[in-house]
Scaffold this motif. Structure first.
Motif, PDB file in Angstrom:
ATOM      1  N   PHE A 178     -54.487  11.773  28.308  1.00  0.00           N
ATOM      2  CA  PHE A 178     -54.536  13.015  29.090  1.00  0.00           C
ATOM      3  C   PHE A 178     -54.044  14.214  28.278  1.00  0.00           C
ATOM      4  O   PHE A 178     -54.558  15.319  28.395  1.00  0.00           O
ATOM      5  CB  PHE A 178     -53.665  12.870  30.341  1.00  0.00           C
ATOM      6  CG  PHE A 178     -54.458  12.837  31.617  1.00  0.00           C
ATOM      7  CD1 PHE A 178     -55.186  13.960  32.020  1.00  0.00           C
ATOM      8  CD2 PHE A 178     -54.478  11.707  32.421  1.00  0.00           C
ATOM      9  CE1 PHE A 178     -55.915  13.926  33.193  1.00  0.00           C
ATOM     10  CE2 PHE A 178     -55.202  11.678  33.593  1.00  0.00           C
ATOM     11  CZ  PHE A 178     -55.935  12.789  33.985  1.00  0.00           C
ATOM     12  N   THR A 179     -52.994  13.958  27.488  1.00  0.00           N
ATOM     13  CA  THR A 179     -52.425  15.076  26.729  1.00  0.00           C
ATOM     14  C   THR A 179     -53.366  15.544  25.610  1.00  0.00           C
ATOM     15  O   THR A 179     -53.284  16.666  25.149  1.00  0.00           O
ATOM     16  CB  THR A 179     -51.061  14.694  26.111  1.00  0.00           C
ATOM     17  OG1 THR A 179     -51.258  13.583  25.260  1.00  0.00           O
ATOM     18  CG2 THR A 179     -50.018  14.376  27.152  1.00  0.00           C
ATOM     19  N   TYR A 180     -54.280  14.632  25.166  1.00  0.00           N
ATOM     20  CA  TYR A 180     -55.209  14.975  24.078  1.00  0.00           C
ATOM     21  C   TYR A 180     -56.538  15.499  24.615  1.00  0.00           C
ATOM     22  O   TYR A 180     -57.059  16.506  24.151  1.00  0.00           O
ATOM     23  CB  TYR A 180     -55.461  13.745  23.187  1.00  0.00           C
ATOM     24  CG  TYR A 180     -54.316  13.456  22.242  1.00  0.00           C
ATOM     25  CD1 TYR A 180     -54.161  14.168  21.055  1.00  0.00           C
ATOM     26  CD2 TYR A 180     -53.371  12.487  22.558  1.00  0.00           C
ATOM     27  CE1 TYR A 180     -53.109  13.900  20.197  1.00  0.00           C
ATOM     28  CE2 TYR A 180     -52.319  12.219  21.704  1.00  0.00           C
ATOM     29  CZ  TYR A 180     -52.188  12.932  20.522  1.00  0.00           C
ATOM     30  OH  TYR A 180     -51.131  12.675  19.691  1.00  0.00           O
ATOM     31  N   ASN A 181     -57.071  14.711  25.604  1.00  0.00           N
ATOM     32  CA  ASN A 181     -58.428  15.030  26.043  1.00  0.00           C
ATOM     33  C   ASN A 181     -58.567  14.740  27.533  1.00  0.00           C
ATOM     34  O   ASN A 181     -58.303  13.624  27.991  1.00  0.00           O
ATOM     35  CB  ASN A 181     -59.415  14.159  25.234  1.00  0.00           C
ATOM     36  CG  ASN A 181     -60.855  14.499  25.524  1.00  0.00           C
ATOM     37  OD1 ASN A 181     -61.303  14.347  26.654  1.00  0.00           O
ATOM     38  ND2 ASN A 181     -61.573  14.977  24.512  1.00  0.00           N
ATOM     39  N   TYR A 182     -59.002  15.734  28.277  1.00  0.00           N
ATOM     40  CA  TYR A 182     -59.091  15.623  29.734  1.00  0.00           C
ATOM     41  C   TYR A 182     -60.067  14.517  30.150  1.00  0.00           C
ATOM     42  O   TYR A 182     -59.763  13.672  30.998  1.00  0.00           O
ATOM     43  CB  TYR A 182     -59.524  16.970  30.296  1.00  0.00           C
ATOM     44  CG  TYR A 182     -58.912  17.273  31.634  1.00  0.00           C
ATOM     45  CD1 TYR A 182     -57.524  17.357  31.773  1.00  0.00           C
ATOM     46  CD2 TYR A 182     -59.709  17.476  32.759  1.00  0.00           C
ATOM     47  CE1 TYR A 182     -56.956  17.641  32.994  1.00  0.00           C
ATOM     48  CE2 TYR A 182     -59.144  17.758  33.991  1.00  0.00           C
ATOM     49  CZ  TYR A 182     -57.756  17.832  34.097  1.00  0.00           C
ATOM     50  OH  TYR A 182     -57.188  18.097  35.303  1.00  0.00           O
ATOM     51  N   ALA A 183     -61.254  14.508  29.524  1.00  0.00           N
ATOM     52  CA  ALA A 183     -62.324  13.567  29.904  1.00  0.00           C
ATOM     53  C   ALA A 183     -61.916  12.127  29.616  1.00  0.00           C
ATOM     54  O   ALA A 183     -62.075  11.236  30.460  1.00  0.00           O
ATOM     55  CB  ALA A 183     -63.597  13.905  29.142  1.00  0.00           C
ATOM     56  N   LEU A 184     -61.346  11.923  28.406  1.00  0.00           N
ATOM     57  CA  LEU A 184     -60.891  10.570  28.042  1.00  0.00           C
ATOM     58  C   LEU A 184     -59.808  10.084  29.012  1.00  0.00           C
ATOM     59  O   LEU A 184     -59.826   8.937  29.455  1.00  0.00           O
ATOM     60  CB  LEU A 184     -60.323  10.581  26.624  1.00  0.00           C
ATOM     61  CG  LEU A 184     -61.277  10.240  25.484  1.00  0.00           C
ATOM     62  CD1 LEU A 184     -60.552  10.374  24.154  1.00  0.00           C
ATOM     63  CD2 LEU A 184     -61.808   8.815  25.652  1.00  0.00           C
ATOM     64  N   GLY A 185     -58.916  11.007  29.313  1.00  0.00           N
ATOM     65  CA  GLY A 185     -57.811  10.690  30.227  1.00  0.00           C
ATOM     66  C   GLY A 185     -58.337  10.271  31.587  1.00  0.00           C
ATOM     67  O   GLY A 185     -57.909   9.256  32.149  1.00  0.00           O
ATOM     68  N   ILE A 186     -59.311  11.019  32.115  1.00  0.00           N
ATOM     69  CA  ILE A 186     -59.853  10.706  33.449  1.00  0.00           C
ATOM     70  C   ILE A 186     -60.571   9.356  33.428  1.00  0.00           C
ATOM     71  O   ILE A 186     -60.448   8.560  34.361  1.00  0.00           O
ATOM     72  CB  ILE A 186     -60.783  11.848  33.942  1.00  0.00           C
ATOM     73  CG1 ILE A 186     -59.883  13.034  34.320  1.00  0.00           C
ATOM     74  CG2 ILE A 186     -61.644  11.407  35.128  1.00  0.00           C
ATOM     75  CD1 ILE A 186     -60.555  14.168  35.005  1.00  0.00           C
ATOM     76  N   SER A 187     -61.296   9.060  32.348  1.00  0.00           N
ATOM     77  CA  SER A 187     -62.003   7.773  32.249  1.00  0.00           C
ATOM     78  C   SER A 187     -61.001   6.630  32.295  1.00  0.00           C
ATOM     79  O   SER A 187     -61.144   5.663  33.056  1.00  0.00           O
ATOM     80  CB  SER A 187     -62.777   7.660  30.935  1.00  0.00           C
ATOM     81  OG  SER A 187     -63.444   8.839  30.689  1.00  0.00           O
TER      82      SER A 187
END
Lengths: 397, 246
Positions: A178-187
């Protein structure tokens, strides 16, 4: 079942309030304010000098926010007798657990808000997360906690479930992403939530549930017992064979009472922990003051306090039925206590002195203060203790 | 040398549970104290052990009165409680040493006896363990071993067969028989009359806080009007009816 849960919650809340009022007494709150103030001051100073956007910041922020996520177990308030009396209520258990689920969220929510607030300047200024993403991150952690408790709820039953440690590690991975990338975090967030939801419930695992709840309660009582006496805390006696060298080798040197007192001191954690804590405290204050006179005064105070608390040993067996049935002469009780406490306190003084030799400046005067401490100890246990005990009547058996 | 309980009235906090209780046990005699739950068996035992103070009456053992000289009296009594009561901090070996210290036994002379008892109850390889971690049956065996270590004049045994395996029950009965043969006195409470019959020579029936009758099992049956075909346990039905009529 719902009413039973409510009643238990009310009783639990009352008990927690009683102990928390003792834990957070005026002195402790004052100390806490000072400590927090110092920590916040250091934090504010550190923020001023910290460079922006370092590589380690994001994982560090994620780990720090993961800690409140780990806090707080599913509170079930089950009691051992429930295994017998509620055995047939498997189907009604969810209505019992619903209010407890909400209650279990209370502590992690408070901790998450507190940690989120404290870390906000670091996250926004140094990690440079957008405000919306930071709030989204906190909300996601809160939702992850809800699903973790839901998983803990499922673990109360026999059947297949995702192991809790796997879920916790994946939650950490989600927070980092989440802290790096919103999309990756949500997945990752979606996958973890699914793991929390998946699983089957078959039969309620009473033995495991009662054991888990008992451990949880013991953990809470252990925290309270750092500050006050906790009647509900179970004492776990340990053999501690490695301490047997401190026991007399010949039975002829013992009275029934001294025989019991020595083993209680070594194997009952209430007494052994007290001795260890007090000795460590004497070392710590001596190291902090770095002054012979203060070290002597404070260490002597520690010895007096230890003696004062160990005196309760005298009556520890008064209500033990076999102790009362056995032909044990009560006239030996005081003498035995004095003998055992003398040796204990003298040994504690020697250990404190060894600590001084390590933590205090090494000068000839130190040796003199060591002799003073030993003299005070000998006075305490050989003169003061017999005098203070002698004034009272012998214990009646 | 005998146990004499005379006109004993006692109980808890001024509420008498037993009234004018009289009982005598002679050397070499094992008396079974029988009665329904709540009849006053445990209260009687607590008085004999000095755990309760009599409101009236006296307890004398071998000429020593309990109230006048409790330590000397207790020196002559060993007790096996219904449920094991152990010192949490002591190992099995230390429980035996504690018994030696309390009863003033010479360790050198007593250890062979202790080893014999430990072997009998298959505890000889657990000397260094804390008995609080034993099973309930094994804990009860610890209580038996420590009670038979001193050769006291009186042995008080409260519901001895609870939780014991058949081998341990047989060994306990053997030890009680041996104690009787040695001229010691035994007072035993039990509901398991079939096992008790092997060692008990006479019974005292406690009902409504007083001893209604004493004698052999045949005399007790006759007293309560039991038919030869009736099981001994029918006695409890009779006692229950008597209690209901009070």
């Amino acid at each position: 079942m719902y009413d039973l849960a409510k009643r238990r919650l009310k009783a639990n809340f009352k008990q927690s309030l009683r102990y928390l009022s003792l834990v957070f007494n005026d002195f402790f709150v004052l100390a806490l304010i000072f400590m927090l103030g110092a920590l916040m001051f250091w934090y504010a100073q550190a923020l001023k000098t910290m460079p922006v956007g370092q590589n380690l910041y994001k994982p560090l922020l994620a780990v720090l926010l993961w800690l409140p996520f780990l806090a707080g177990h599913f509170v079930t308030l089950f009691e051992p007798a429930d295994e017998h009396f509620l055995l047939t209520q498997d189907r009604q258990l969810q209505s019992y657990l619903t209010p407890l689920f909400a209650y279990s969220m209370l502590l992690p929510t408070i901790l998450l808000i507190a940690m989120g607030g404290i870390l906000a300047p670091f996250a926004l200024l140094k990690v440079q997360l957008p405000v919306v993403r930071y709030i989204g991150l906190l909300a996601s952690i809160w939702i992850l906690k809800i699903f973790q408790l839901s998983l803990q709820n499922k673990l109360l039953y026999f059947g297949w479930h995702c192991p809790l440690w796997v879920y916790n590690l994946l939650a950490l991975a989600t927070i980092i992403l989440f802290t790096y990338n919103y999309a990756l975090g949500i997945s990752c967030f979606t996958v973890v939530l699914l793991l929390g939801v998946l699983g089957s419930r078959t039969v309620f695992n009473w033995s495991l549930v009662i054991e888990t709840e008992s451990k949880r309660k013991e953990g809470v009582y252990a925290f309270y017992s750092l500050f006050t006496d906790v009647d509900e805390k179970q004492i776990v006696i340990k053999r501690r064979k490695w301490l047997d060298f401190l026991l007399p080798k010949r039975l002829g040197w013992e009275t029934p009472q001294s025989f019991l007192y020595r083993r209680t001191l070594l194997r009952n954690p209430e007494y052994l922990n007290l001795l260890v804590r007090m000795t460590a405290f004497a070392w710590l204050v001596s190291w902090l003051v770095q002054d012979y006179r203060w070290a002597l005064g404070l260490s002597a105070l520690v010895l007096i306090l230890t003696l004062y608390q160990l005196r309760s040993l005298e009556h520890v067996f008064d209500y033990h039925l076999m102790y009362r049935v056995m032909p044990i002469d009560s006239a030996w009780q005081r003498r035995s206590l004095i003998r055992v406490l003398s040796l204990t306190l003298e040994l504690q003084a020697v250990v404190i002195i060894i600590g001084w030799a390590i933590v205090l400046p090494k000068q000839t005067m130190l040796f003199l203060y060591m002799i003073f401490l030993l003299a005070i100890t000998v006075f305490l246990v050989r003169i003061y203790l017999p005098l203070s005990l002698g004034g009272k009547h012998e214990t009646q058996k | 040398m005998s146990l004499k309980i005379e006109q004993l009235t006692g109980g808890y906090a001024g509420v008498p549970v037993i009234h004018d209780l009289n009982l005598t046990i002679e050397p070499g005699e094992a008396v079974g104290l029988i009665g329904l739950n709540g009849a006053g068996k445990s209260t009687t035992i607590k008085h004999i052990l000095g755990l309760l103070r009599p409101q009236k009456g006296k307890i004398v053992l071998d000429g020593k009165e309990l109230a006048a000289n409790p330590t000397a009296f207790k020196q002559k009594v060993a007790y096996i409680p219904e449920l094991p009561i152990l010192y949490r901090e002591l190992t099995l070996k230390e429980h035996l040493e504690m018994t030696m210290l309390a009863y003033g036994l010479d360790p050198k002379e007593t250890w062979p006896r202790a080893e014999e008892l430990l072997k009998m109850f298959r505890l000889d390889n657990k000397l260094d363990w804390l008995p609080i971690h034993f099973s309930k049956g094994m804990q009860q065996k610890v209580m038996i071993v420590t009670a038979f270590l001193p050769a006291t004049e009186l042995l008080v045994v409260d519901e001895p067969f609870t939780g014991l395996d058949p081998l341990a029950v047989a060994n306990l009965l053997k030890l009680i028989k041996q104690a009787k043969d040695d001229g010691r006195m035994v007072l035993m409470t039990t509901h398991v009359l079939a096992d008790a019959q092997q060692v008990v020579s006479s019974y005292a029936v406690l009902n409504n806080g007083t001893i209604e009758t004493t004698g052999s099992l045949e005399e007790i049956r006759e007293h309560y009007g039991l038919q030869p075909a009736d099981s001994v346990d029918k006695l409890y039905e009779v006692l229950s009816k008597e209690q209901a009529n009070v």
